[in-house]
Design an enzyme around this catalytic site. Structure first.
Site, PDB file in Angstrom:
ATOM      1  CD  GLU A   1      -4.012   5.951  -7.602  1.00 38.73           C
ATOM      2  OE1 GLU A   1      -3.367   4.887  -7.630  1.00 38.73           O
ATOM      3  OE2 GLU A   1      -4.468   6.486  -8.621  1.00 38.73           O
ATOM      4  N   GLY A   2      -5.710   2.759  -3.530  1.00 39.77           N
ATOM      5  CA  GLY A   2      -5.604   1.910  -2.346  1.00 39.77           C
ATOM      6  C   GLY A   2      -6.231   2.613  -1.162  1.00 39.77           C
TER       7      GLY A   2
END
Length: 596
Positions: free
Chosen positions: A440-441
């Site tokens: 998610e980054g």
């Protein structure tokens, strides 16, 4: 040994006592969710976590997922647990009642997520990703798509994924190659390969609904040419039952460091039928709606693992006897004292405890803002909540997962050699926690988002949503007779944060690499100040309760003790972060590439 008992007392504290003055409460739309009802939900969630999911955590890690003839099988017991979870309504907890959800507050939902993550992080990904997918569909899809897919997904009969990453591109989505070809009936044929797709294929639900980023034939280059498509594994029949296969196949499942009971897949889309979600070439907007929801949830994953690791370490520290206390024998009837008597073991346990309680307190604050963003009647409150969420989302994701991983490592250290052995179960926490800092980054990307986008946005408006309440609290309480020294420590850390903000703003305008070099330290600094603020508030509340003669003296006394440890031993990291930021990029960027 994996030990976990839901920290219900602290959860009730952050829900009902800690944040009552934050301006995000008293929402008329959530008035029916009384404290008694909220507590009952928490207690039932604790039973599910402890009695159903925890027993499957280590066995699921050992067995893992398997791929057989294009079908992924989850470990023994997962299907039965998921069916029970779905039938109990847990999949629909925070979803909109319009689609069959229960509409519970996010402040409650995030605490429930924490319990699920503590007891079985792999399991949590299956319903968690579905909730994120429904958020994007609800926000951007056509009414027809919503009617066709949301009820089944909210119910948990169908699950969801997010398909971003490709073999040649991860964070830089502008390079993706998956193609979408328009058809005469307003559908699209999707073709391409995606990797690292969590819950991309499994045997828990009747259908899997993929949200896929792809390019239209005439799309602009880069991220401005990406669209989002809904692509089901099986095309639904007219009656809503799963129909024919839709050309989505599993090329492989990833063999991972951790999360072995979560199926991470390589997927191929071969002329798979899909439908546009949102506008053409605007897929990143819709996908970020899902990703921002997921980033807060990933932060909660870090907290969840950190709590389970801490509790397991406490159990062992009380059971394991080794050496004698430096202050005198504490276990005269045994050959040695429990290792919990040793200062360095206490240091490790208190560090994990403080990170967990600090993360839970900050997470509850952000969750209340999520509720206000959605339900507040006052536009000013809604706007302030939006600003606060935008600022704090990267902090929650990165800081909580950093702290959770550190707590898991500390648990292994408390166990010593036994922690390094698989039979203890605690090394699984380290392996499971590690991915939360990446997906998610990555946490580095979160830091860049904070300093590059959130900090300068609207002339610093997002920062004001955090700076103002902290500043007001310090001014109102720094003369407190009991905790004045603690508030003084918060004031110094807050001052370092303000100075760092100015330094980055000034240097970053002239040289973007200066902001990039400071980003990770700045995020840590802001997060530590946020934890310090919530701990100082908690200490004041705890003293007031003790002065009132509460019967719950152990909880409030421990809360004050944990707050003091945080200020004595962890908040001083703020000074180091400030000095690192002040030093600039010079030494970081000094070596030529060929010197590495």
């Amino acid at each position: 040994m994996q030990v976990y008992e839901a920290p219900l007392r602290d959860m009730k504290f952050v829900l009902h006592e800690l944040h009552t003055d934050d301006g995000f409460g008293n929402l008329e739309a959530l008035a029916e969710f009384t404290p008694d009802l909220v507590d009952a939900v928490l207690e039932e969630a604790a039973k599910v976590a402890q009695e159903v999911l925890l027993p499957l955590n280590r066995s699921g890690d050992i067995e893992g997922c398997t791929l057989e003839n294009g079908v992924v099988r989850t470990p023994k017991g997962f299907k039965e647990a998921y069916d029970m979870f779905r039938e109990g309504g847990w999949c629909a907890l925070a979803s909109d009642p319009e689609w069959g959800g229960q509409g519970l507050p996010e402040a409650l939902n995030k605490l429930t997520e924490e319990m699920i993550c503590s007891s079985n992080l792999s399991f949590s990904l299956y319903p968690g990703l579905t909730h994120g997918a429904t958020t994007a569909i609800e926000g951007y899809a056509s009414d027809e798509l919503k009617q066709a897919y949301l009820p089944k997904m909210v119910e948990g009969t169908w699950s969801g994924t997010m398909c971003l990453t490709e073999p040649h591109c991860g964070t830089d989505l502008g390079m993706l190659r998956t193609r979408a070809v328009p058809q005469s009936d307003d559908s699209y044929k999707i073709s391409g390969a995606k990797i690292f797709i969590s819950a991309g294929e499994h045997d828990l639900t009747e259908n899997i609904i993929h949200l896929v980023l792809a390019r239209l034939p005439d799309a602009p280059e880069g991220v401005k040419g990406i669209s989002l498509f809904l692509v089901p594994k099986y095309l639904p029949n007219e009656d809503g039952t799963p129909g024919p296969s839709n050309g989505v196949s599993v090329a492989a499942i990833e063999h991972k460091m951790g999360l072995k009971a979560s199926a991470t897949c390589q997927l191929n889309f071969d002329d798979s039928i899909g439908w546009l979600v949102g506008k053409p070439n605007k897929g990143m907007e819709a996908m970020f709606k899902m990703m921002n929801t997921e980033r807060v949830s990933v932060g909660i994953q870090g907290l969840g693992v950190g709590e389970a690791a801490y509790q397991s370490a406490v159990w062992y520290a009380k059971e394991r006897v080794q050496g004698r206390s430096l202050s005198g024998v504490k276990n005269p009837g045994g050959p040695a004292d429990p290792i919990i008597v040793h200062p360095d073991v206490r240091r490790m346990l208190m560090t994990a405890r403080a990170y967990n309680e600090g993360s839970r307190a900050v997470g509850a604050w952000v969750s209340r803002a999520l509720d206000a963003e959605k339900h507040a009647a006052d536009p000013a409150v809604k706007a302030r909540a939006e600003d606060f969420i935008a600022l704090m989302t990267p902090v929650v994701k990165a800081l909580f997962t950093d702290c959770g991983y550190e707590s898991a490592n500390l648990a292994v250290q408390v166990y010593g050699g036994h922690g390094y052995i698989a039979e203890s179960g605690v090394e699984q926490f380290v392996r499971d926690a590690r991915i939360a800092m990446i997906y998610e980054g990555t946490n580095g990307i979160q830091a860049l988002d904070l300093v590059g986008r959130k900090m300068p946005a609207h002339a610093g408006r997002y920062l004001r949503s955090f700076f103002h309440p902290v500043s007001d609290f310090i001014e109102a309480n720094k003369a407190d007779e009991t905790f004045g020294k603690m508030i003084e420590g918060l004031e110094k850390a807050f001052g370092a944060l303000q100075l760092s903000t100015g330094t980055i703003a000034q240097k970053g305008m002239k040289d973007p690499e200066e902001a990039g070099a400071a980003a990770t330290d700045y995020l840590r600094l802001l997060g530590l100040v946020a934890m310090g603020y919530t701990f100082a508030k908690a200490a004041l509340i705890a003293k007031a309760r003790l002065d009132e003669g509460t019967e719950d003296t152990a909880f409030y006394t421990a809360k004050i003790g944990t707050a003091r440890f945080f200020f004595d031993r962890l908040l001083p990291q703020a000074t180091a972060a400030f000095l690192a930021i002040k030093s600039g990029k010079a030494s970081m960027m000094a070596l030529d590439v060929d010197m590495f």
